[in-house]
Motif scaffolding. Structure first.
Motif, mmCIF file in Angstrom:
data_model
loop_
_atom_site.group_PDB
_atom_site.id
_atom_site.type_symbol
_atom_site.label_atom_id
_atom_site.label_comp_id
_atom_site.label_asym_id
_atom_site.label_seq_id
_atom_site.Cartn_x
_atom_site.Cartn_y
_atom_site.Cartn_z
ATOM 1 N N GLY A 181 6.836 -1.795 -7.363
ATOM 2 C CA GLY A 181 6.576 -1.830 -5.934
ATOM 3 C C GLY A 181 5.363 -1.008 -5.534
ATOM 4 O O GLY A 181 4.649 -1.369 -4.591
ATOM 5 N N THR B 127 3.798 6.861 -3.035
ATOM 6 C CA THR B 127 4.018 5.948 -1.922
ATOM 7 C C THR B 127 3.915 6.735 -0.624
ATOM 8 O O THR B 127 3.891 7.961 -0.610
ATOM 9 N N SER C 35 2.217 -2.011 -3.046
ATOM 10 C CA SER C 35 1.920 -1.174 -1.881
ATOM 11 C C SER C 35 0.470 -0.706 -1.907
ATOM 12 O O SER C 35 -0.232 -0.736 -0.892
ATOM 13 N N THR D 90 9.710 -3.795 0.143
ATOM 14 C CA THR D 90 8.958 -4.008 -1.098
ATOM 15 C C THR D 90 9.613 -5.073 -1.969
ATOM 16 O O THR D 90 8.930 -5.948 -2.524
#
Length: 661
Positions: free
Chosen positions: A344, A268, A348, A327
């Motif tokens: 999540g 992320t 993303s 998220t």
């Protein structure tokens, strides 16, 4: 209800042939998304709540004393048990692995809490640990840790076969005992046990589990057949040409299993900047403490105090909350609208896709043929188009075939005729009515066809349509064209993806001509036809190489390897269990518009996360600056931190609001 592991174990005991030649499927792997293995996942959660309770009890003590400090320290250690362990343990492990210092935010939080305790601010240290630990558990909950099981796929693998004995009798045997050269009998409705070639007989075979085609293929002597496919109405004998572990279907299982073994979570945004951020803070804190007496004329006690304030001010409370609430809100938003994401990070990453590969049948199309055109010529003055339709409906009502269902869905009979119909494999439907013989079948079985009929056949075939002829006394009087028509939402979704400069590709097991016809209708960029499952995976890899991050949408068993290989695999909700199991997201009700909605939501999420990151870093920079000029203390620093964290969370909660279409 049996657990997945138990079912897998039972299946393995019964069908150990699936594990020969290196194809053993390990169901015990836990692909933990955050990369940390906590052992018993319940223990850290229990300790967290014990620490939270200790923190609450400490707050009830009005005067600072040893008991209160002990409770705060207990809260810090208990709630931050796994944070501290990962902070120190993973830093050591990753540093050794990467051969360079590789700290994480957990380490920074651990040092910040220790720093607060050293200068006697136990409450602030415990608060920081509790906030970060809570966010960490929330992230684990959001990610889901869903295992990509292949148990359902294994259950579809053929288990028994009818082996023809030397005396001509048949014996039911386990597929694992079959050898190349064995001869098998396949009755109507049977699952074909393994790959082979037809020795005698004619039939139609549903090969959707292999190639995704919605229309069964007619097979005769010399044609290849594949394990796991379903025989139609004919009876055939076949010769085994492949070991059960080398069949096309076994390769699907192997590809899915290999892909699962190599799963890795795309980092992320926050994870990508984490090592740099932590290293910078760890370097700056000691420099700050050492230089502060010279630069600001502070005592060493003041310098150490300000150094601890610096460490706490730089602790990433708001940063930690930048992505998780946003998220979760986005995932909740999508779930309410029929899009289910299994983590999540997948949502993303959806904002960053550069290409999308679609399975055709059941994804871009409705998954079943429909009549698109028909043309009739009257043989006699008394004939009529409606009369032909009455006869066709009466004949097709006796057939259990997708093409028959398509014709019955289009034609309505005015007169319900009672006709004796014979269904001959390779010949089609034959019926006698009022002294005439009527026939419905493939164009290849008819001779001396009028030029106008041939022209229409050529026109419809060039459009990728399946054509059947209607004949009276062997004279072809008309034809019916059918096609698996595009999903009504496909055009809109493809148009949206093009507006986002995302390359679109349709992958299909159908003939190239059929795929191109559908591709033209929906405006897709690229069509690849005649594709088997192992080729689908290769095509996805090529898309990744050419364009970058690639999503794959599909609904069948044959799509499973490609769904796993893609950066984001999206299954249609009406698809097979295995496609849904291995996908990263599921579109309920087969509504393609939900995919474009999910992409828009992912882009909103991307914007909100970056807003939060920039804001949280600006707060850290402001606090550090105020601390350096002596205008900041620990209490004020924690208050501003918590205020900024609250604002970041509220900004993330905006994603609960529906995305504009």
């Amino acid at each position: 209800m049996e657990t997945v592991e138990k079912k897998a174990h039972n299946h393995e005991e019964k069908h150990d042939h699936n594990h020969e030649k290196g194809h053993k499927h390990d169901h015990s792997q836990n692909h933990n998304h955050d990369g940390h293995n906590h052992g018993d996942s319940k223990s850290p959660v229990i300790l967290f709540f014990i620490g939270l309770a200790a923190f609450g009890l400490a707050l009830l003590i009005k005067e600072k004393n040893v008991m209160q400090s002990a409770l705060f320290v207990g809260a810090m250690v208990s709630s931050g048990y796994h944070i501290i362990g990962e902070g120190i343990g993973d830093t050591i492990k990753n540093t050794i692995k990467n051969k360079r210092f590789s700290p994480n935010v957990h380490l920074l939080m651990t040092l910040a809490a220790i720093g607060a305790a050293i200068i006697g601010n136990f409450e602030e240290g415990a608060l920081l640990i509790i906030i970060f630990a809570g966010a960490h558990f929330l992230e684990e909950y959001a990610e889901g840790r869903s295992k990509r099981e292949i148990t359902n796929l294994l259950k579809m693998n053929p288990t028994e076969a009818r082996l023809i004995q030397p005396d001509g009798s048949t014996k039911t045997v386990d597929v694992s005992t079959l050898k190349i050269g064995d001869k098998l009998q396949v009755l109507n409705g049977d699952q074909i046990a393994t790959d082979g070639v037809i020795l005698s007989g004619m039939t139609s075979i549903d090969e959707s589990s292999i190639n995704g085609e919605s229309i069964p293929r007619e097979k005769t002597v010399g044609d290849n057949v594949f394990g796991s496919t379903i025989n139609g109405s004919g009876v055939i004998t076949m010769e085994v040409t492949k070991d059960s572990s080398d069949t096309v279907f076994a390769k699907i299982i192997q590809l899915v299993n290999q892909s699962q073994s190599n799963l890795s979570k795309t980092a992320t945004k926050i994870q990508r900047i984490e090592p740099y951020y932590v290293t910078l803070v760890l370097v700056l804190v000691p420099i700050f403490i050492i230089l502060a007496p010279t630069l600001f004329n502070w005592t060493w006690n003041q310098s150490f105090y300000r150094g601890m304030v610096f460490l706490i001010s730089a602790s990433p409370c708001a940063l930690a909350a930048s992505a998780i609430p946003a998220t979760l809100s986005a995932i909740s938003n999508l779930a309410k609208r029929g899009v289910l994401f299994k983590g999540g990070s997948y949502l993303s990453n959806l904002a960053e896709i550069k290409a999308v590969a679609f399975d055709k049948t059941g994804t871009l199309t409705k998954g079943k043929p429909s009549v698109t055109d028909f043309y009739f010529e009257m043989a006699e003055a008394t004939d009529s188009e409606q009369g032909y339709m009455d006869i066709i409906v009466a004949m097709e009502k006796t057939a259990n075939h997708p093409l028959a269902n398509a014709i019955l869905g289009k034609f309505n009979a005015e007169n319900m005729l009672n006709i004796e119909v014979e269904n001959k494999i390779g010949t089609g439907l034959i019926a006698e009515y009022e002294g005439a013989t009527y026939q419905i079948g493939k164009p290849e079985i008819f001779e001396n066809v009028d030029q106008s009929i041939q022209q229409h056949n050529q026109e419809y075939s060039n459009e990728g349509k399946t054509v059947v002829y209607f004949a009276k006394n062997k004279q072809v009087l008309g034809l019916i064209a059918m096609m698996d028509v595009p999903n009504e939402n496909a055009i809109e979704v493809i148009r949206y993806l093009k507006s986002q400069n995302i390359h679109t590709t349709m992958i299909t097991g159908d003939a190239e001509l059929t795929g191109q016809a559908v591709g033209r209708i929906i405006g897709i960029d690229e069509v690849v036809g005649n594709v088997l499952p192992e080729n689908k995976t290769q095509i996805v890899k090529e898309q990744q190489s050419r364009y970058g991050m690639t999503a794959m949408l599909g609904d069948g068993v044959n799509d499973a390897p490609a769904l796993v290989t893609a950066d984001i695999g999206v299954a249609m909700g009406d698809g097979t269990d295995i496609a849904i199991d291995v996908a990263d997201a599921v579109l309920m009700k087969n509504d393609l518009t939900k995919f474009s909605y999910a992409h828009k939501t992912a882009k909103r999420l991307d914007q909100v996360v970056w807003q939060n990151i920039i804001f949280s870093m600006l707060i850290v920079a402001t606090l550090v600056f105020l601390n350096s000029i002596g205008k900041m203390d620990i209490t004020l620093g924690v208050l501003i931190h918590e205020g900024s964290t609250l604002l970041v969370i509220l900004n993330g909660l905006r994603l609960l609001i529906p995305t504009k279409k």
